[in-house]
Motif scaffolding. Structure first.
Motif, short mmCIF file in Angstrom:
data_model
loop_
_atom_site.label_atom_id
_atom_site.label_comp_id
_atom_site.label_asym_id
_atom_site.label_seq_id
_atom_site.Cartn_x
_atom_site.Cartn_y
_atom_site.Cartn_z
N TYR A 24 6.15 -6.56 12.99
CA TYR A 24 5.94 -6.84 11.57
C TYR A 24 7.16 -6.40 10.75
O TYR A 24 7.60 -7.11 9.85
CB TYR A 24 4.69 -6.12 11.07
N THR A 25 7.72 -5.24 11.07
CA THR A 25 8.88 -4.75 10.33
C THR A 25 10.11 -5.61 10.61
O THR A 25 10.92 -5.84 9.71
CB THR A 25 9.17 -3.29 10.72
N GLY A 28 8.60 -9.69 9.56
CA GLY A 28 7.75 -9.91 8.40
C GLY A 28 8.50 -9.73 7.10
O GLY A 28 9.74 -9.68 7.06
N PRO A 29 7.77 -9.62 5.99
CA PRO A 29 8.39 -9.46 4.68
C PRO A 29 9.31 -8.24 4.55
O PRO A 29 10.32 -8.32 3.85
CB PRO A 29 7.19 -9.32 3.74
N PRO A 30 9.02 -7.10 5.21
CA PRO A 30 9.96 -5.97 5.07
C PRO A 30 11.35 -6.24 5.67
O PRO A 30 12.29 -5.52 5.38
CB PRO A 30 9.28 -4.83 5.83
N SER A 31 11.49 -7.27 6.48
CA SER A 31 12.79 -7.54 7.10
C SER A 31 13.83 -7.99 6.08
O SER A 31 15.03 -7.94 6.36
CB SER A 31 12.66 -8.60 8.19
N LYS A 32 13.41 -8.41 4.90
CA LYS A 32 14.35 -8.83 3.87
C LYS A 32 15.18 -7.65 3.37
O LYS A 32 16.28 -7.82 2.88
CB LYS A 32 13.61 -9.45 2.69
N GLN A 33 14.65 -6.43 3.50
CA GLN A 33 15.34 -5.24 3.01
C GLN A 33 16.28 -4.65 4.07
O GLN A 33 17.05 -3.75 3.75
CB GLN A 33 14.33 -4.17 2.59
#
Length: 43
Positions: A24-25, A28-33
């Protein structure tokens, strides 16, 4: 239940949870950071 069975199920559940959180990290969405250190430093 036998204590070895409980321990095996617990370790399996922890392994699945950590793997799921890592996927997920990473994707997922947190990978943008996340930053790529190779792109940050150009040679």
């Amino acid at each position: 239940m036998d204590s070895a069975t409980v321990l095996s199920i617990s370790l399996g559940a922890i392994l699945v949870a950590v793997t799921g959180f890592a996927v997920y990290t990473s994707f997922g969405p947190p990978s943008k950071q996340l930053s790529d250190p190779f792109e940050d430093h150009e040679d």
